[in-house]
Design an enzyme around this catalytic site. Structure first.
Site, mmCIF file in Angstrom:
data_model
loop_
_atom_site.group_PDB
_atom_site.id
_atom_site.type_symbol
_atom_site.label_atom_id
_atom_site.label_comp_id
_atom_site.label_asym_id
_atom_site.label_seq_id
_atom_site.Cartn_x
_atom_site.Cartn_y
_atom_site.Cartn_z
ATOM 1 N N GLU A 1 0.797 -1.234 0.000
ATOM 2 C CA GLU A 1 0.000 0.000 0.000
ATOM 3 C C GLU A 1 0.829 1.284 0.000
ATOM 4 O OE1 GLU A 1 -2.740 -0.523 3.268
ATOM 5 O OE2 GLU A 1 -3.730 -2.226 2.301
ATOM 6 N N HIS B 1 -10.050 -5.709 -2.680
ATOM 7 C CA HIS B 1 -11.090 -5.603 -1.638
ATOM 8 C C HIS B 1 -12.203 -4.756 -2.251
ATOM 9 C CE1 HIS B 1 -8.812 -7.529 1.472
ATOM 10 N NE2 HIS B 1 -7.787 -6.712 1.291
ATOM 11 N N GLU C 1 -5.972 -10.440 -2.346
ATOM 12 C CA GLU C 1 -6.780 -10.378 -1.111
ATOM 13 C C GLU C 1 -8.266 -10.258 -1.435
ATOM 14 O OE1 GLU C 1 -5.265 -7.423 1.626
ATOM 15 O OE2 GLU C 1 -3.189 -7.820 1.075
ATOM 16 N N ASP D 1 -12.004 -10.002 -1.797
ATOM 17 C CA ASP D 1 -13.305 -10.173 -1.147
ATOM 18 C C ASP D 1 -14.244 -9.119 -1.735
ATOM 19 O OD1 ASP D 1 -12.433 -7.902 0.339
ATOM 20 O OD2 ASP D 1 -12.071 -9.071 2.148
ATOM 21 N N ASN E 1 2.179 -4.467 -3.562
ATOM 22 C CA ASN E 1 0.787 -4.869 -3.369
ATOM 23 C C ASN E 1 -0.025 -3.641 -2.952
ATOM 24 O OD1 ASN E 1 -1.070 -7.152 -3.081
ATOM 25 N ND2 ASN E 1 -0.982 -6.831 -0.856
HETATM 26 C C1 XIL Z 1 -6.120 -7.218 7.706
HETATM 27 C C2 XIL Z 1 -6.353 -8.464 8.529
HETATM 28 O O1 XIL Z 1 -7.153 -9.363 7.803
HETATM 29 C C3 XIL Z 1 -7.008 -8.105 9.832
HETATM 30 O O2 XIL Z 1 -7.119 -9.253 10.672
HETATM 31 C C4 XIL Z 1 -6.186 -7.037 10.551
HETATM 32 O O3 XIL Z 1 -6.861 -6.639 11.717
HETATM 33 C C5 XIL Z 1 -5.977 -5.844 9.643
HETATM 34 O O4 XIL Z 1 -5.372 -6.281 8.442
HETATM 35 N N1 XIL Z 1 -4.858 -5.058 3.276
HETATM 36 C C6 XIL Z 1 -3.836 -5.884 3.646
HETATM 37 C C7 XIL Z 1 -4.038 -6.880 4.710
HETATM 38 O O5 XIL Z 1 -2.780 -5.885 2.997
HETATM 39 O O6 XIL Z 1 -2.875 -7.117 5.459
HETATM 40 C C8 XIL Z 1 -5.164 -6.482 5.649
HETATM 41 O O7 XIL Z 1 -5.397 -7.544 6.548
HETATM 42 C C9 XIL Z 1 -6.396 -6.131 4.859
HETATM 43 C C10 XIL Z 1 -6.132 -4.957 3.946
#
Ligand code: XIL
Length: 414
Positions: A220, A297, A325, A327, A261
């Protein structure tokens, strides 16, 4: 609330079962397994890995396992078919692998987990061939105090993946979040912070050397408008912190694929353009960089549909791309219409990856909705994953399976 019909049905099924049958979520096969390989009515024996098969609810689309009781040889095949009954699993990773990709999930705190249904699906290498530790390799987990490294929980997750025939994606080495205050508020000068970052990477990536498929080296780095995020790393070191981190990661683990990422970079736009310009510049400087991770996300029906062209332009730089990641959340409660939209959205995203040969894999950010990070961060939202809280595959699960099965472009992951 208990569903009376379900309870009565279960009682009837138990009464009807043979004394030999294995209850749902019990073991029904695996190396040296001498017990029954027959599952209770309404469930079937699902191959997980050479050491373990488990009774899961539903009906296999074809015979899922053939285990012998004294099995030094466990012959197992999970075959899938479009006519699978709604509760049977299709084998997402098996489908992806046939098209030159992996399909993975993320997990958190597996060492405390006693949810056998969750563990059975998450550890089923036909469903998931890759695992990302959700939190255990982050800076606050691995170097809470300066130069004191802790790997117990990260090791558990990586070993669990390996024991379930899954590759591990390392996540993450340099990130503004989940960063201990000794780093973010330490007031270090440029040279000191560089050495702290290099030391962190040398230790953590060095510890997992040869054990992870890839590292999300920098996570990020950008704001939504494409400007640099003002983390302690950027503020102190400047943009070169990214190149320094990548070089340190390559030195620590020469075989891990090194990724940048970020989120909201899936579609073309300012943020994605910034990532593209960074990738181009790093490549031009000869900085080691193997791939770009797109977190994905997403919110149901709320994204611009330019994913394929966007992924392709990064691939055209000679990089792998991966959805890291995934979702797709919705405002709760769920409705059939929202779940149907979600299924269509998942299919769109998966198809965008599958159209790009260098899109090597897709990782969802955990297996079932009851483990998702979404409700804790976006309070009125959730239901973002492929399995519901009862570990039942949702419409999105089947749309993803359909997309994987129908893919025509061969990927480059093996
Ligand atoms: C999230 C985890 O899933 C949670 O359990 C934690 O509290 C916060 O982080 N982007 C990312 C991940 O790169 O590491 C994050 O994971 C979600 C957003």
């Amino acid at each position: 609330m208990l569903n009376r019909g379900l309870v009565l049905g279960a009682v009837a099924a138990i009464a009807a079962q043979s004394a030999q049958a294995v209850a749902v979520y019990g073991q029904c096969g695996g190396l040296n397994w001498t017990g029954s390989t027959v599952c209770d009515a309404g469930s079937y024996c699902l191959y997980s890995n050479p050491y373990y098969s488990q009774c899961v609810p539903g009906t296999a689309s074809t015979t899922a396992t053939a285990t012998t009781s004294s099995a030094t040889t466990t012959s197992t095949t999970t075959t899938t078919s479009a006519s699978a009954t709604p509760t049977s699993l299709r084998g997402l990773h098996a489908l992806a692998k046939a098209k030159g990709r992996y399909f993975g999930t993320a997990t958190d705190q597996l060492w405390t987990n006693t949810d056998t249904a969750y563990l059975a699906i998450t550890g089923n290498s036909s469903e998931f061939g890759a695992n990302t530790p959700g939190n255990q390799q982050k800076w606050d987990a691995t170097e809470k105090s300066r130069n004191v490294f802790t790997y117990t929980n990260g090791d558990y997750e990586v070993a669990w993946a390996e024991n379930h025939s899954q590759i591990a994606r390392g996540h993450t080495l340099v990130w503004h979040s989940q960063l201990p205050s000794w780093v973010s508020s330490g007031g270090f000068d440029n040279a000191t912070l560089i050495s702290i970052m290099e030391n962190h990477i040398a230790n953590v990536a060095g510890h997992y050397k040869g054990q992870v498929y890839s590292w999300d080296v920098v996570n990020e780095p950008f704001n939504e408008d494409g400007t640099w995020r003002t983390s302690v790393f950027y503020n102190t070191i400047g943009p070169s912190y990214v190149a320094i981190a990548l070089r340190a990661a390559r030195a620590a683990d020469p075989t891990a694929k090194l990724y940048l990422n970020d989120y909201n970079t899936d579609w073309t736009g300012s943020k994605s353009d910034a990532m593209y310009a960074l990738a181009q510049s790093l490549i031009a400087q000869g900085v080691p960089l193997d791939g770009i991770g797109f977190q994905a996300h997403l919110i149901v029906n709320s994204f611009s549909r330019t994913f394929q062209a966007n992924y392709q332009r990064f691939a055209d730089l000679g990089l792998d791309v991966a959805i890291t990641e995934l979702d797709i959340r919705m405002t709760l409660p769920t409705t059939d219409a929202l779940l149907a939209s979600q299924a269509e959205n998942y299919k769109y995203v998966v198809n965008a990856c599958l159209a790009v040969s260098r899109c090597v894999g897709i990782t969802v950010w955990d297996t079932s909705d009851d483990y998702s990070w979404i409700p804790s961060v976006f309070p009125t939202q959730g239901a973002a994953l492929l399995f519901d809280a009862n570990k039942k595959p949702k419409p999105a699960y089947y749309s993803v399976a359909d997309a994987l099965a129908a893919a025509t472009v061969k990927g480059t992951w093996s």
